[in-house]
Design an enzyme around this catalytic site. Sequence first.
Site, PDB file in Angstrom:
ATOM      1  CB  THR A  49      -6.928   2.560  -4.453  1.00 20.50           C
ATOM      2  OG1 THR A  49      -6.230   1.327  -4.304  1.00 20.50           O
ATOM      3  CG2 THR A  49      -8.213   2.507  -3.632  1.00 20.50           C
ATOM      4  CB  SER A 109      -0.887  -0.005   1.254  1.00 23.64           C
ATOM      5  OG  SER A 109      -1.424   1.272   1.485  1.00 23.64           O
ATOM      6  CD  GLN A 117      -3.193   1.545  -2.605  1.00 22.71           C
ATOM      7  OE1 GLN A 117      -2.527   1.462  -1.568  1.00 22.71           O
ATOM      8  NE2 GLN A 117      -3.914   2.610  -2.898  1.00 22.71           N
ATOM      9  CE1 TYR A 127      -6.402   4.961  -1.623  1.00 26.82           C
ATOM     10  CE2 TYR A 127      -4.738   4.391   0.003  1.00 26.82           C
ATOM     11  CZ  TYR A 127      -6.031   4.275  -0.498  1.00 26.82           C
ATOM     12  OH  TYR A 127      -6.942   3.468   0.138  1.00 26.82           O
ATOM     13  N   GLY A 129      -7.838  -9.310   2.099  1.00 24.38           N
ATOM     14  CA  GLY A 129      -7.280  -8.289   2.980  1.00 24.38           C
ATOM     15  C   GLY A 129      -7.247  -8.779   4.416  1.00 24.38           C
ATOM     16  CE  LYS A 142      -7.976  -2.977  -3.199  1.00 20.02           C
ATOM     17  NZ  LYS A 142      -8.357  -1.955  -2.229  1.00 20.02           N
ATOM     18  CG  ASP A 186     -11.242  -6.454  -2.596  1.00 17.80           C
ATOM     19  OD1 ASP A 186     -12.345  -5.878  -2.567  1.00 17.80           O
ATOM     20  OD2 ASP A 186     -10.163  -5.835  -2.464  1.00 17.80           O
ATOM     21  NE  ARG A 188     -10.423  -0.820   6.122  1.00 12.27           N
ATOM     22  CZ  ARG A 188     -10.096  -1.052   7.387  1.00 12.27           C
ATOM     23  NH1 ARG A 188     -10.670  -2.053   8.030  1.00 12.27           N
ATOM     24  NH2 ARG A 188      -9.208  -0.315   8.008  1.00 12.27           N
ATOM     25  CG  HIS A 220     -11.320   0.464   0.697  1.00 14.28           C
ATOM     26  ND1 HIS A 220     -10.683   1.246  -0.240  1.00 14.28           N
ATOM     27  CD2 HIS A 220     -10.473   0.404   1.746  1.00 14.28           C
ATOM     28  CE1 HIS A 220      -9.505   1.657   0.235  1.00 14.28           C
ATOM     29  NE2 HIS A 220      -9.354   1.157   1.448  1.00 14.28           N
TER      30      HIS A 220
END
Length: 409
Positions: free
Chosen positions: A190, A140, A162, A164, A358, A281, A335, A308, A305
């Site tokens: 993401t 991440s 991943q 951001y 996860g 994602k 997922d 979340r 997520h």
Amino acid sequence: MTEVRSRRQVPRWQDLEPFLQPRPIPRDAVGRRLARCLSVDDVERLARRRVPGAVWDYVDGGSDGEVAMRRNREAFDRVELRPTAFGQVAEPALGTRLLGRPAAAPIVLAPTGYTRLSHHTGERAVAAAAAQAGLPYTLSTYATTSITDAARSAPAGRNWFQLYLMKDRAVSRAHLEEARDRGYEALVLTIDTTVTGMKRKDKQNGFAIPPQLTARTLAGMARHPGWVADILTTEPLRFATFPEGSTYARWGMSNELREQAIRPADITWLREEWGGPVVVKGVQSVVDAVTAVDAGADAIVLSNHGGRQLDRAPVPFELLPSVVDAVRGAEVYVDSGVRSGGDVVAAVSLGATGVMVGRAYLYGLMVGGQRGVTHVLDLLTDEMRRAMAMLGAPTLADLSPDHARLRDR
Ligand SMILES: Cc1cc2nc3c(=O)[nH]c(=O)nc-3n(C[C@H](O)[C@H](O)[C@H](O)COP(=O)(O)O)c2cc1C
């Protein structure tokens, strides 16, 4: 009519001996704990006791009323797996290709921020376990281990990064550069985190990232001196993919720093900057799946997520068939709620290239560091093998929508 009776005899040692063979009991505490875990649910139950309550809630909880999180699980529970009559196979093969390269099973370890809260070995342990299992691992942007250090702990692994996307594109470019230099093979963008989801339990617990020492968090930690000692005596927790000492390393997760409105053009831009496979994602509709692929995504991950982010968001698993239908020529992962090999088999049957997991591996990490993650991956693949054997599917390619159906209840 005479009644059937057993002939009585005195027990002899040679008759009893086979029943008295001691089962091997692992010598160490972690081994003993893991040996008791026969499912991810078992691992979850033990994990809860290993970390302070506020850490547990951060990992395990969902946003707002946790409706999306509950629905994610309910959908998998409604799956009916349907065997093919007379089709049983003894040794099904789980091997597949993900983003064009071989993988031991259709499972990718999802990116999870602040992994070292679950266990001090954090991302390094997860990357190593994934590499050992022959599965890709996704680091991440909000990792507590740097891009370089995570890659070093899994040099032979298939590492994905991943992203951001940051408003300051120079910061994101630095991420891409380090990931490329360290051999990461794919970029996972993401797109579901416009703002960070509201986790009520975190608020109630006074939990924050970076962690704040309040009376309440200290009280929770006092009950877990081992966890506290491990955290205090290893490198300090920080957003380690950003330069040490920078604003980002301390406040990296703040909404203001992150790009809040991602456009299809950003995918195209990233595709060019990165040069390798791009996975998008957090896709939650057929339209967005098609848009992402048209903009250059090699794969998409249907994800809310893990419940979340937007509460009451669609259940990714339920979107799967229509997205697979609409998206041709790109891989589709799903997922949010995967907890068993049966869940993975159901997802592949309905057209998924693979799943991301996860929380399942984080539970393993809490219970036993790298060995705990390995244990969870073994459980998932063992369950897959058994399900496929009984379904009559020798390979993943043999799984079809005939093998899985969603019951109404
Ligand atoms: C503790 C935690 C942290 C997460 N951090 C990130 C993150 O940094 N980036 C991201 O794209 N997804 C993040 N996710 C979401 C996961 O990548 C994944 O989508 C989700 O966990 C899947 O649901 P599951 O936990 O039910 O398997 C996080 C999930 C958890 C549980």
